[in-house]
Scaffold this motif. Sequence first.
Motif, PDB file in Angstrom:
ATOM      1  N   LEU A 101       0.832  -1.214   0.000  1.00 53.53           N
ATOM      2  CA  LEU A 101       0.000   0.000   0.000  1.00 53.53           C
ATOM      3  C   LEU A 101       0.861   1.257   0.000  1.00 53.53           C
ATOM      4  O   LEU A 101       0.533   2.234  -0.678  1.00 53.53           O
ATOM      5  CB  LEU A 101      -0.913   0.013   1.234  1.00 53.53           C
ATOM      6  N   ALA A 102       1.969   1.225   0.776  1.00 56.25           N
ATOM      7  CA  ALA A 102       2.860   2.391   0.844  1.00 56.25           C
ATOM      8  C   ALA A 102       3.422   2.714  -0.539  1.00 56.25           C
ATOM      9  O   ALA A 102       3.438   3.869  -0.968  1.00 56.25           O
ATOM     10  CB  ALA A 102       3.985   2.130   1.839  1.00 56.25           C
ATOM     11  N   ILE A 103       3.870   1.665  -1.263  1.00 55.79           N
ATOM     12  CA  ILE A 103       4.442   1.882  -2.596  1.00 55.79           C
ATOM     13  C   ILE A 103       3.348   2.286  -3.594  1.00 55.79           C
ATOM     14  O   ILE A 103       3.543   3.181  -4.425  1.00 55.79           O
ATOM     15  CB  ILE A 103       5.170   0.602  -3.083  1.00 55.79           C
ATOM     16  N   ALA A 104       2.175   1.640  -3.490  1.00 55.89           N
ATOM     17  CA  ALA A 104       1.070   1.966  -4.401  1.00 55.89           C
ATOM     18  C   ALA A 104       0.640   3.420  -4.212  1.00 55.89           C
ATOM     19  O   ALA A 104       0.280   4.100  -5.179  1.00 55.89           O
ATOM     20  CB  ALA A 104      -0.108   1.030  -4.146  1.00 55.89           C
ATOM     21  N   HIS A 105       0.708   3.906  -2.974  1.00 55.06           N
ATOM     22  CA  HIS A 105       0.349   5.306  -2.689  1.00 55.06           C
ATOM     23  C   HIS A 105       1.305   6.264  -3.391  1.00 55.06           C
ATOM     24  O   HIS A 105       0.878   7.278  -3.961  1.00 55.06           O
ATOM     25  CB  HIS A 105       0.349   5.548  -1.170  1.00 55.06           C
ATOM     26  N   VAL A 106       2.612   5.923  -3.363  1.00 53.36           N
ATOM     27  CA  VAL A 106       3.593   6.764  -4.074  1.00 53.36           C
ATOM     28  C   VAL A 106       3.313   6.695  -5.583  1.00 53.36           C
ATOM     29  O   VAL A 106       3.375   7.713  -6.279  1.00 53.36           O
ATOM     30  CB  VAL A 106       5.042   6.325  -3.767  1.00 53.36           C
TER      31      VAL A 106
ATOM     32  N   LEU B 101       9.580   0.777   6.033  1.00 51.26           N
ATOM     33  CA  LEU B 101      10.730   0.136   5.375  1.00 51.26           C
ATOM     34  C   LEU B 101      10.604   0.209   3.857  1.00 51.26           C
ATOM     35  O   LEU B 101      11.602   0.435   3.162  1.00 51.26           O
ATOM     36  CB  LEU B 101      10.829  -1.339   5.798  1.00 51.26           C
ATOM     37  N   ALA B 102       9.380   0.026   3.350  1.00 51.68           N
ATOM     38  CA  ALA B 102       9.165   0.067   1.899  1.00 51.68           C
ATOM     39  C   ALA B 102       9.543   1.434   1.340  1.00 51.68           C
ATOM     40  O   ALA B 102      10.221   1.544   0.316  1.00 51.68           O
ATOM     41  CB  ALA B 102       7.702  -0.259   1.580  1.00 51.68           C
ATOM     42  N   ILE B 103       9.111   2.510   2.034  1.00 47.53           N
ATOM     43  CA  ILE B 103       9.414   3.871   1.573  1.00 47.53           C
ATOM     44  C   ILE B 103      10.910   4.176   1.753  1.00 47.53           C
ATOM     45  O   ILE B 103      11.546   4.770   0.873  1.00 47.53           O
ATOM     46  CB  ILE B 103       8.545   4.899   2.341  1.00 47.53           C
ATOM     47  N   ALA B 104      11.475   3.741   2.902  1.00 48.64           N
ATOM     48  CA  ALA B 104      12.901   3.980   3.145  1.00 48.64           C
ATOM     49  C   ALA B 104      13.752   3.286   2.082  1.00 48.64           C
ATOM     50  O   ALA B 104      14.786   3.819   1.661  1.00 48.64           O
ATOM     51  CB  ALA B 104      13.278   3.478   4.539  1.00 48.64           C
ATOM     52  N   HIS B 105      13.296   2.117   1.624  1.00 47.14           N
ATOM     53  CA  HIS B 105      14.027   1.390   0.574  1.00 47.14           C
ATOM     54  C   HIS B 105      14.053   2.186  -0.729  1.00 47.14           C
ATOM     55  O   HIS B 105      15.089   2.262  -1.402  1.00 47.14           O
ATOM     56  CB  HIS B 105      13.396   0.005   0.371  1.00 47.14           C
ATOM     57  N   VAL B 106      12.916   2.799  -1.067  1.00 43.33           N
ATOM     58  CA  VAL B 106      12.869   3.644  -2.280  1.00 43.33           C
ATOM     59  C   VAL B 106      13.788   4.855  -2.085  1.00 43.33           C
ATOM     60  O   VAL B 106      14.511   5.253  -2.994  1.00 43.33           O
ATOM     61  CB  VAL B 106      11.422   4.098  -2.598  1.00 43.33           C
ATOM     62  N   GLY B 107      13.781   5.433  -0.865  1.00 42.19           N
ATOM     63  CA  GLY B 107      14.646   6.577  -0.579  1.00 42.19           C
ATOM     64  C   GLY B 107      16.116   6.241  -0.729  1.00 42.19           C
ATOM     65  O   GLY B 107      16.922   7.071  -1.153  1.00 42.19           O
ATOM     66  N   LYS B 108      16.471   5.025  -0.371  1.00 40.58           N
ATOM     67  CA  LYS B 108      17.874   4.583  -0.393  1.00 40.58           C
ATOM     68  C   LYS B 108      18.307   4.121  -1.787  1.00 40.58           C
ATOM     69  O   LYS B 108      19.362   4.517  -2.279  1.00 40.58           O
ATOM     70  CB  LYS B 108      18.036   3.425   0.602  1.00 40.58           C
TER      71      LYS B 108
END
Lengths: 164, 164
Positions: A101-106, B101-108
């Motif tokens: 969901l977090a990635i889909a939101h982005v 973690l999912a968002i931090a992974h994209v950030g990294k």
Amino acid sequence: MTTKTNRIITILLRLLALGATIAAIVVMVTSHESAQVLNLTFTAKYSNDPVFKYFVVAEAIAGGYSLLVLVLSSKSLLWRLTIILDVVVTALLTSSISAALAIAHVGKKGNSHAGWLPICEQVPKFCDRVTGALVAGFAAAIIYSVLLVYSLHAVLSPIFAVKI
Amino acid sequence: MTTKTNRIITILLRLLALGATIAAIVVMVTSHESAQVLNLTFTAKYSNDPVFKYFVVAEAIAGGYSLLVLVLSSKSLLWRLTIILDVVVTALLTSSISAALAIAHVGKKGNSHAGWLPICEQVPKFCDRVTGALVAGFAAAIIYSVLLVYSLHAVLSPIFAVKI
């Protein structure tokens, strides 16, 4: 409620969870779309993102586990461990749906602060299918939560009754 | 093990969880860094991302709940509901750490397929602090999982003993 009614409700919930996980896997795995941006063709597919791969693996584990519990006899020793395994599977489903969901939101809204642009305008069909998969995955997580609270309630009721 | 030993272990685990959630909140909330890219100044902070805000709220709920359970008497009725609430808090912590973690992974690492560039090279200190907060949040989730398995084991043991 009798033990028989309890068992029927539990079996129905597990069948529903199995259906939801299969739907989530099929919809997610078959979602791909190509788009042309500035003369460059790119294909959006679930395997481009590690989080969506994790989602598919988690749904497969949950589905396989549901099937295993359905075919297991209630008299086997393993069946008694189901309440612990139900906790693990619920945590796994919750984790994978939250990350997806977090990635889909982005993907849908982007994040202007980080300079991440939304991609759903370029690949709307891909986004619709991913949304469908997430809805099915969310349903599976909800069904497992209900199953868990139901099992815990059944296990804890006699303890409550004694102590109150 | 005696009931007293059980209670001491449970209290220690809840104190550890409380410490981990407080650390996660403090480190996440105080993380911000400004960077200049192409003559534009931008500030990276946790409140720029809804997932990081959700992470802070979830850690606050888990920390508050841990504190509440610690001050509650074992004789009150609420205390008996803790096993159900422990499941809910564990699920909440698992969900928030997975999404963060999912968002931090994209950030990294970024995601080249979606055209999302990594931002950690521009704001390395911000990334380090977010990583620290995630480690503390991860610790809180692990401690709650251990606490849950421990409580479930204590509740289910007599049932196993009778049925086997």
